[in-house]
Design a protein around this motif. Sequence first.
Motif, short mmCIF file in Angstrom:
data_model
loop_
_atom_site.label_atom_id
_atom_site.label_comp_id
_atom_site.label_asym_id
_atom_site.label_seq_id
_atom_site.Cartn_x
_atom_site.Cartn_y
_atom_site.Cartn_z
N LYS A 1 37.71 45.88 55.44
CA LYS A 1 37.24 46.70 54.31
C LYS A 1 36.63 48.03 54.75
O LYS A 1 36.69 49.01 54.00
N LEU B 1 46.38 41.42 49.14
CA LEU B 1 45.21 42.29 49.26
C LEU B 1 44.00 41.55 49.80
O LEU B 1 43.05 42.16 50.29
N GLY B 2 44.04 40.20 49.73
CA GLY B 2 42.95 39.42 50.29
C GLY B 2 42.80 39.63 51.79
O GLY B 2 41.70 39.47 52.34
N LYS C 1 40.13 42.21 53.11
CA LYS C 1 38.69 41.96 53.11
C LYS C 1 38.08 42.10 54.49
O LYS C 1 36.99 42.67 54.65
N TYR D 1 50.41 39.26 44.95
CA TYR D 1 49.91 40.56 45.41
C TYR D 1 48.41 40.51 45.65
O TYR D 1 47.89 41.12 46.59
N ARG D 2 47.71 39.77 44.81
CA ARG D 2 46.27 39.63 45.01
C ARG D 2 45.98 38.93 46.32
O ARG D 2 45.02 39.28 47.03
N ARG D 3 46.82 37.95 46.67
CA ARG D 3 46.62 37.26 47.95
C ARG D 3 46.91 38.19 49.12
O ARG D 3 46.25 38.12 50.15
N TRP E 1 51.59 39.01 40.36
CA TRP E 1 50.25 39.57 40.52
C TRP E 1 49.38 38.66 41.37
O TRP E 1 48.51 39.12 42.11
N GLN E 2 49.62 37.35 41.28
CA GLN E 2 48.85 36.40 42.07
C GLN E 2 49.20 36.53 43.56
O GLN E 2 48.32 36.49 44.43
N ALA F 1 50.88 46.30 50.99
CA ALA F 1 49.42 46.23 50.99
C ALA F 1 48.77 47.54 51.41
O ALA F 1 47.61 47.78 51.09
#
Length: 617
Positions: free
Chosen positions: A35, A28-29, A32, A24-26, A21-22, A149
């Motif tokens: 957006k 999705l970063g 930004k 995947y969060r990166r 999850w960490q 992503a």
Amino acid sequence: MADRQSNLEGLSSEAEEYPSWQVYRRILGYVKTLKKWFILAIVGNVIYATASALMAPGLKYIINSIENPTEANRVLVAGLIVALFMLRGLGAFMGQYFMANVSRGIVHDMRQKLFQNLIRLPATFFDRNSSGHLLAKFTYNIEQVTFAATNAVTLILREGLTIVGLLAYMLYENWRLTLIFLIAGPIIAVVIRVVTRRFHKLSKQIQLSMGDVNHVTGELIGGYQVVRTFGGEDREVARFTKVSKNNVRQSLKMALTQAVSTPVIQIIISLCIAVLVWVVLDPAILRDMSTGAIVAFLTAAVTCAKPVRQLTSVNAVIQRGISAAQDVFMLIDEPREADTGTHVAERVRGDIEINHLTFTYPGQETAVLDDITLSIKAGQTIALVGTSGSGKSTLSSLLPRFYDCEPGQILLDDIPLQDYTLHSLRQQIALVSQQTILFNDTVHNNIAYGDLGDVSREAVRQAAKDANALEFIEALPDGFDTSLGDNGKRLSGGQRQRLAIARALLKNAPVLILDEATSALDTVSERAIQDALERLMKGRTVILIAHRLSTIEQADLIVVMSEGRIVEQGTHDELLAKQSAYALLHSQQVNDRPIDITGEEAPRTTQGPDQAPDDFE
């Protein structure tokens, strides 16, 4: 290749310590900065999901209208059908097009970060990683990351919201029946958990196999002449077949896992739907719900099967993306070349002091250089000679700090190399190596490369003239504006070498390293280049590595190396008078009798007088 692959596997396993999850969060970063497009894509997916979920209550209205036909209902039903499909079309367009903008933007951003870090990594990194595996990160891996992503997010939003909308309608119509359908949820979750672990493991293996495919292909492209000359076609085909089959095998394992998991989940859902139908057909239920409500409820339940199937398939995409992202982020986070120096020099004199220098390549046990001490005064020409593997090229590679040396120290103008900034240090050094590197650009841009990009065309022309390259350059179709192609393969070896020499001449650095700089030149061209180099050497510190001793007889100091140590040094005449190591090397070339530095005479070779013996670089 096996060592490099095992190294990559080790690095990959290290990256696995971070939670998925960490990672995947990166991933999705990276959204930004994009957006605006991402929000528009979300809006499109919400519209699509809403329209899809409204299909079930719309069907209820249509059936009720069939049972109670009126003119108003005819118009409303027709309008409802058109509106729902238009909404779905609009949502699909927005979701797909704007998410494509996000996808390409992520590819660009990640490749930029990868390249910006790759170009600043130390030489040791390139020593331990194959180009094929590195290229795979720029191509295959990044594409897998962007799928996770963007495509995965699109499916999760579109199909997930569709399921939410359908379940909301089912709860509204009959919450008790809906609970029967929701029994499938925990069972599906267990299946997905098992499959996820399998997907993640297989994704790693697929990435490594893709790196192997790139590696073998790259070796063929770079060495096709050797392959054909030595009849290695069958061997290379066998190598490629092996790595390609491995890639196919890993991909099929992934496909098998996905092909099995999807029907299993579909069967679980179908069992729940069958139970629903069995319950709905109970007379008591039929009395409480209208025909339209029953048909719409069952339609909503059946319609859930497709988005659930899509969501389970997206799990493979996400796992491939997470696995690929770990490799990509590992490269992005790779420590850059150490540049802790603060001293900036405009132009050094060129005094070089080497004090008790010992150097061992990372990962090796045997020292390549052993207790080297050498003093080079500004303006001197120092020639390094010795048999292959004696450490000459390694010593020259330490001056621009491609590697750091410990123990020992190298001083430039009495200042340790580590105290200079890397850019300032390398501005003082011009290098012509035995492996000529040219870029897929024009002749002008290959000579006026990097920091030399702002010099005048006349200066470039003069450098080419001094390197004895002007004549063949002007004979090219577009002269200095001729594109050289991949690594200048359209030119002969001597022409490519002369362009590299012209680049060094143009730089006009106070320290000049010539590592077999004239090795690819014919006798006539070499004589012309030697004249130019002699003019260039005046007032500069020159470190000259050559296998033909006739090219170094005028050097101020000749340093003879063997097995990483300096065995003697002096001028040409002094060393000949000693009748020791240098005299033996000189005799070897003059008499064409290979004699080891130890003095042991070897059998004669069939080489000509101007050729290098086999045991020389």
